[in-house]
Design a protein around this motif. Structure first.
Motif, PDB file in Angstrom:
ATOM      1  N   THR B  22      14.776  39.877   6.550  1.00 39.09           N
ATOM      2  CA  THR B  22      14.779  38.299   6.582  1.00 39.09           C
ATOM      3  C   THR B  22      16.238  37.996   6.700  1.00 39.09           C
ATOM      4  O   THR B  22      16.606  36.894   7.410  1.00 39.09           O
ATOM      5  N   GLY B  23      17.138  38.532   6.362  1.00 37.97           N
ATOM      6  CA  GLY B  23      18.585  38.297   6.415  1.00 37.97           C
ATOM      7  C   GLY B  23      18.747  38.280   7.892  1.00 37.97           C
ATOM      8  O   GLY B  23      19.551  37.294   8.315  1.00 37.97           O
ATOM      9  N   ALA B  24      18.579  39.200   8.597  1.00 37.33           N
ATOM     10  CA  ALA B  24      18.866  39.317  10.093  1.00 37.33           C
ATOM     11  C   ALA B  24      18.231  38.274  10.645  1.00 37.33           C
ATOM     12  O   ALA B  24      18.967  37.421  11.768  1.00 37.33           O
ATOM     13  N   VAL B  25      16.814  37.981  10.553  1.00 35.67           N
ATOM     14  CA  VAL B  25      16.199  36.624  11.192  1.00 35.67           C
ATOM     15  C   VAL B  25      16.951  35.564  10.875  1.00 35.67           C
ATOM     16  O   VAL B  25      17.326  34.556  11.611  1.00 35.67           O
ATOM     17  N   GLY B  26      17.292  35.519   9.543  1.00 38.82           N
ATOM     18  CA  GLY B  26      17.921  33.885   9.292  1.00 38.82           C
ATOM     19  C   GLY B  26      19.302  33.862  10.049  1.00 38.82           C
ATOM     20  O   GLY B  26      19.618  32.761  10.271  1.00 38.82           O
ATOM     21  N   LEU B  27      20.252  34.876   9.958  1.00 41.77           N
ATOM     22  CA  LEU B  27      21.273  35.034  10.665  1.00 41.77           C
ATOM     23  C   LEU B  27      21.107  34.241  12.169  1.00 41.77           C
ATOM     24  O   LEU B  27      22.093  33.722  12.781  1.00 41.77           O
ATOM     25  N   PHE B  28      19.951  34.563  13.130  1.00 40.12           N
ATOM     26  CA  PHE B  28      19.531  34.148  14.234  1.00 40.12           C
ATOM     27  C   PHE B  28      19.040  32.791  14.181  1.00 40.12           C
ATOM     28  O   PHE B  28      19.346  32.155  14.923  1.00 40.12           O
ATOM     29  N   ARG B  29      18.308  32.300  13.161  1.00 38.93           N
ATOM     30  CA  ARG B  29      17.509  31.205  13.258  1.00 38.93           C
ATOM     31  C   ARG B  29      17.981  30.158  12.681  1.00 38.93           C
ATOM     32  O   ARG B  29      17.666  28.818  12.989  1.00 38.93           O
ATOM     33  N   PHE B  30      18.905  30.304  11.592  1.00 36.69           N
ATOM     34  CA  PHE B  30      19.669  29.011  11.011  1.00 36.69           C
ATOM     35  C   PHE B  30      20.332  28.244  11.793  1.00 36.69           C
ATOM     36  O   PHE B  30      21.120  28.593  12.745  1.00 36.69           O
ATOM     37  N   PRO B  31      20.466  26.967  11.285  1.00 39.33           N
ATOM     38  CA  PRO B  31      21.140  26.261  12.485  1.00 39.33           C
ATOM     39  C   PRO B  31      22.754  26.094  12.362  1.00 39.33           C
ATOM     40  O   PRO B  31      23.427  25.815  13.306  1.00 39.33           O
ATOM     41  N   ASP B  32      23.249  26.205  11.082  1.00 35.18           N
ATOM     42  CA  ASP B  32      24.655  26.090  10.958  1.00 35.18           C
ATOM     43  C   ASP B  32      25.337  27.241  10.559  1.00 35.18           C
ATOM     44  O   ASP B  32      24.628  28.027   9.680  1.00 35.18           O
ATOM     45  N   PHE B  33      26.734  27.166  10.577  1.00 38.51           N
ATOM     46  CA  PHE B  33      27.556  28.376   9.895  1.00 38.51           C
ATOM     47  C   PHE B  33      26.988  28.459   8.419  1.00 38.51           C
ATOM     48  O   PHE B  33      26.942  29.871   8.069  1.00 38.51           O
ATOM     49  N   PHE B  34      27.076  27.627   7.574  1.00 37.23           N
ATOM     50  CA  PHE B  34      27.111  27.973   6.190  1.00 37.23           C
ATOM     51  C   PHE B  34      25.664  28.420   5.836  1.00 37.23           C
ATOM     52  O   PHE B  34      25.494  29.475   4.923  1.00 37.23           O
ATOM     53  N   SER B  35      24.759  27.994   6.310  1.00 33.83           N
ATOM     54  CA  SER B  35      23.137  28.417   5.899  1.00 33.83           C
ATOM     55  C   SER B  35      23.124  30.031   6.629  1.00 33.83           C
ATOM     56  O   SER B  35      22.559  30.606   6.112  1.00 33.83           O
ATOM     57  N   ARG B  36      23.935  30.166   7.731  1.00 30.79           N
ATOM     58  CA  ARG B  36      23.947  31.627   8.329  1.00 30.79           C
ATOM     59  C   ARG B  36      24.537  32.565   7.365  1.00 30.79           C
ATOM     60  O   ARG B  36      24.181  33.634   7.083  1.00 30.79           O
ATOM     61  N   THR B  37      25.637  32.117   6.731  1.00 31.90           N
ATOM     62  CA  THR B  37      26.416  32.827   6.054  1.00 31.90           C
ATOM     63  C   THR B  37      25.391  33.316   4.621  1.00 31.90           C
ATOM     64  O   THR B  37      25.409  34.254   4.232  1.00 31.90           O
ATOM     65  N   HIS B  38      24.778  32.172   4.209  1.00 37.24           N
ATOM     66  CA  HIS B  38      23.845  32.455   3.152  1.00 37.24           C
ATOM     67  C   HIS B  38      22.767  33.510   3.529  1.00 37.24           C
ATOM     68  O   HIS B  38      22.714  34.486   2.702  1.00 37.24           O
ATOM     69  N   ALA B  39      22.204  33.530   4.776  1.00 37.88           N
ATOM     70  CA  ALA B  39      21.203  34.494   5.123  1.00 37.88           C
ATOM     71  C   ALA B  39      21.890  35.948   5.048  1.00 37.88           C
ATOM     72  O   ALA B  39      21.491  37.001   4.545  1.00 37.88           O
ATOM     73  N   ALA B  40      23.258  36.082   5.627  1.00 36.91           N
ATOM     74  CA  ALA B  40      23.893  37.215   5.588  1.00 36.91           C
ATOM     75  C   ALA B  40      24.122  37.800   4.354  1.00 36.91           C
ATOM     76  O   ALA B  40      24.073  38.873   4.239  1.00 36.91           O
ATOM     77  N   SER B  41      24.372  37.049   3.342  1.00 43.00           N
ATOM     78  CA  SER B  41      24.732  37.209   2.198  1.00 43.00           C
ATOM     79  C   SER B  41      23.743  37.986   1.337  1.00 43.00           C
ATOM     80  O   SER B  41      23.831  38.593   0.456  1.00 43.00           O
ATOM     81  N   VAL B  42      22.339  37.307   1.675  1.00 42.61           N
ATOM     82  CA  VAL B  42      21.149  38.056   1.336  1.00 42.61           C
ATOM     83  C   VAL B  42      20.935  39.337   1.353  1.00 42.61           C
ATOM     84  O   VAL B  42      20.650  40.238   0.756  1.00 42.61           O
ATOM     85  N   THR B  43      21.432  39.531   2.868  1.00 40.33           N
ATOM     86  CA  THR B  43      21.423  41.195   3.458  1.00 40.33           C
ATOM     87  C   THR B  43      22.154  41.867   2.432  1.00 40.33           C
ATOM     88  O   THR B  43      21.982  42.970   2.059  1.00 40.33           O
ATOM     89  N   ASP B  44      23.395  41.483   2.149  1.00 38.35           N
ATOM     90  CA  ASP B  44      24.533  42.272   1.424  1.00 38.35           C
ATOM     91  C   ASP B  44      24.185  42.364   0.097  1.00 38.35           C
ATOM     92  O   ASP B  44      24.261  43.683  -0.507  1.00 38.35           O
ATOM     93  N   THR B  45      23.557  41.386  -0.683  1.00 39.14           N
ATOM     94  CA  THR B  45      23.603  41.534  -1.967  1.00 39.14           C
ATOM     95  C   THR B  45      22.077  42.136  -2.348  1.00 39.14           C
ATOM     96  O   THR B  45      21.704  43.304  -2.920  1.00 39.14           O
ATOM     97  N   LEU B  46      21.008  41.172  -2.000  1.00 38.47           N
ATOM     98  CA  LEU B  46      19.703  41.552  -2.352  1.00 38.47           C
ATOM     99  C   LEU B  46      19.074  42.896  -1.617  1.00 38.47           C
ATOM    100  O   LEU B  46      18.553  43.866  -2.243  1.00 38.47           O
ATOM    101  N   GLY B  47      19.243  42.747  -0.315  1.00 34.94           N
ATOM    102  CA  GLY B  47      18.818  43.925   0.534  1.00 34.94           C
ATOM    103  C   GLY B  47      19.396  45.262   0.055  1.00 34.94           C
ATOM    104  O   GLY B  47      18.656  46.145  -0.259  1.00 34.94           O
ATOM    105  N   ALA B  48      20.741  45.221   0.304  1.00 34.85           N
ATOM    106  CA  ALA B  48      21.598  46.380  -0.003  1.00 34.85           C
ATOM    107  C   ALA B  48      21.411  47.134  -1.425  1.00 34.85           C
ATOM    108  O   ALA B  48      21.286  48.132  -1.833  1.00 34.85           O
ATOM    109  N   GLY B  49      21.258  46.039  -2.402  1.00 35.85           N
ATOM    110  CA  GLY B  49      21.409  46.213  -3.631  1.00 35.85           C
ATOM    111  C   GLY B  49      20.007  46.916  -4.071  1.00 35.85           C
ATOM    112  O   GLY B  49      19.908  47.958  -4.555  1.00 35.85           O
TER     113      GLY B  49
END
Lengths: 140, 114, 323
Positions: B22-49
């Motif tokens: 979902t983080g990867a999908v969000g990175l592509f689909r979200f409209p601006d930089f900040f929401s994309r950062t949010h998606a990427a951080s989900v990958t880092d914390t929840l996914g990897a964790g």
């Protein structure tokens, strides 16, 4: 089997060509350096792929394993990576100095400036002592 | 007991992969930089964790467990900090978060153009 | 699969005009290649590539980008000729690969020459489980000495190219604002991480005989820790903790330690870099020798990397605050 067996080498060739292309087709010096590092990495891959043995493990001796990959390419490439970054840093330092001297890191601009400077130097030299051309001698 | 641990760890691994995806999908689909950062951080914390915790359950007691625990602590610390630094740098260099009113404005613009 | 990713990243690098993005992508490229090295059983190489390629290399490129323009100019030429040359070379190379032994083939000529000896005898001759370390430091010790000297020479080259005089430094420093003073979260997390990074570097340094690691990787990780500190707490504070002159002397000290071990071997009656004579027991001698020269490698690499970063940063400070 034939195609899979050589796939690694082909990607190595492709990477090498991409690096080569960046080095000769782009004028920006930083980009050329990035191209050089890509070229470098492709050579690393060539070595490491040759060292791999199917079904083997990393060359750290252990009683549980029998087959190991070839450690020699690993040694060569390990040192090559560190030397690579050192030489890249030297290149970057040269780029910084070139930018300070020419105000540009585009190869084309630098060449234009060089040619311009050389012509100016020549003109200046000719201006001080009149060049004894054939034409001048005839008119006198 | 072993089977219970296995099932638990597989649940964690699969949900971790899901969050990474979902983080990867969000990175592509979200409209601006900040929401994309949010998606990427989900990958880092929840996914990897979650994946790391799942792996820990597989590893059993030993040195590997300790190493995985250290990796978890480090990645949680480092990736959240990196996200924070990135968002702050973006804000400082003049990028404004996309707000609801912006979206409405742009929607009006596009409709007025038609 | 990963290789295809790599090729895609490389193609993206050629297309980008924004050099900042190019540098970030090349960092990603390095990280991808590190995971690929891991896949090909080259754990030491993967470690080095991850710390050097994705860490220090990206940093140095970014430090340079602070000094030069960020965007590439559009080229006026059509790159048809270059493309032609590249394609012809590629076709020749692909033709050449057709004779190569297949990937993973255990009977390939590469594996017949010295590798079996390293794998079978090194445990008795050198006594270290990590064959890469024993080949690096013992069997091919001359090579490694050469590489360390190259790193040292490159460090000296950068030092002489990017020299900033003491007077300029002093004048510029008075005008530098405390850049990262307001980045409280970053500073606190960095303070937490820094000792751990340095301890990890030492672990990598001294555990390199038994697992992946060694002087090269440890040096780079140590340097990364110091560079992190410099970026967050400022150049002047770091330089009061670690004197730049001291670091510059350490670059030479590492090389001297390495070659000194060789000379001690000669004095004790062995060949140059033949560690057997260092102790009563040849295997102990090998251990001691490898430990010492790995330390020399680590010191030189760390000191050179720290010096490189200092030099680039001073250059930036000079240009910004010394009009």
């Amino acid at each position: 089997m034939n195609i899979i067996g050589l796939y690694n080498y082909w990607i190595v060739v492709v990477l090498m060509l991409i690096g080569f292309y960046i080095v000769i087709a782009h004028e920006n010096l930083i980009k050329k350096l990035v191209g050089l590092t890509i070229f470098q990495t492709s050579v690393f891959f060539l070595y490491i792929s040759m060292g791999k043995v199917a079904g083997a493990t990393a060359p750290i001796l252990d009683e549980n394993y029998q087959i190991y990959s070839n450690p020699l390419p690993h040694v060569l490439i390990l040192t090559a990576i560190v030397v690579g970054i050192a030489t890249t840093a030297l290149g970057l330092a040269l780029v910084v100095r070139i930018y300070e001297a020419y105000g540009s890191i585009e190869e084309n601009d630098i060449q234009v400036q060089d040619t311009h400077d050389r012509l100016e130097c020549q003109l200046e030299a000719y201006g001080r002592q009149k060049p004894p051309t054939l034409f001048d001698q005839e008119t006198n | 007991m072993d089977i219970l641990l296995d099932i638990l760890s597989w649940i964690l691994l699969i949900s971790g992969s899901f969050f990474t995806f979902t983080g990867a999908v969000g990175l592509f689909r979200f409209p601006d930089f900040f929401s994309r950062t949010h998606a990427a951080s989900v990958t880092d914390t929840l996914g990897a964790g979650l994946i790391l915790i799942g792996l820990m359950l597989q590893a059993g007691w030993g040195l590997v467990l300790a190493k995985l625990l250290l990796i978890l602590v480090f990645s949680l610390l480092a990736s959240t900090t990196a996200c924070h630094a990135m968002a702050k740098a973006a804000l400082k260099s003049g990028l404004k978060p996309l707000t609801y009113s912006d979206q409405e404005n742009s929607a009006e613009e596009t409709t007025s153009k038609h | 699969m990963l290789l295809s990713f790599l090729a895609l990243t490389a193609i993206a690098i050629t297309r980008m005009g924004d050099l900042f993005a190019v540098v970030m992508l090349s960092g990603i490229y390095s990280l991808l290649s590190a995971s690929l090295f891991l896949d090909l059983d080259a754990v030491d190489v993967a470690f080095t590539e991850a710390s050097v390629g994705a860490g220090i290399s990206t940093l140095l490129f970014l430090a340079t980008l602070k000094l030069v323009p960020r965007y590439e100019k559009k080229s006026r030429y059509k790159p048809a000729l270059a493309l032609g040359v590249v394609i012809v070379t590629g076709a020749l190379l692909i033709y050449g690969t057709l004779d190569m032994p297949h990937f993973g083939d255990a009977d390939a000529p590469v594996h017949q020459h010295v590798a079996p000896r390293y794998l079978n005898d090194s445990i008795n001759e050198v006594g270290l489980p990590n064959v890469v370390t024993s080949v690096l430091a013992s069997y091919r010790g001359y090579d490694t000495l050469g590489e360390v000297v190259v790193v040292f020479a490159a460090g000296i080259g950068v030092m002489s190219l990017l020299m900033v005089s003491q007077r300029t430094k002093a004048r510029a420093l008075t005008k530098v604002p405390a850049d990262m003073q307001h980045q409280i979260i970053l500073r606190i997390v960095a303070k937490m991480m820094l000792p751990l990074i340095l301890i990890f570097a030492l672990y990598v340094q001294f555990h390199g005989d038994y697992g992946p690691g060694g002087g090269f990787q440890a040096g780079v990780i140590f340097a990364a820790g110091i560079i992190l500190y410099t970026m967050l707490f400022g150049l002047s504070l770091t330089q009061s903790v670690i004197k730049p002159v001291f670091v510059e002397m350490l670059t030479a000290f590492g090389v001297l330690l390495y070659s000194g071990v060789g000379i001690v071997c000669m004095i004790l009656g062995g060949n140059y870099l033949d560690y057997d004579v260092l102790s009563h027991d040849p295997v102990h001698g090998q251990h001691l020798g490898i430990l010492l020269i790995e330390l020399g490698v680590g010191i030189t690499v760390a000191a050179v990397m720290i010096t490189l970063f200092f030099k680039f940063t001073w250059r930036t400070v000079k240009h910004k605050y010394n009009q």
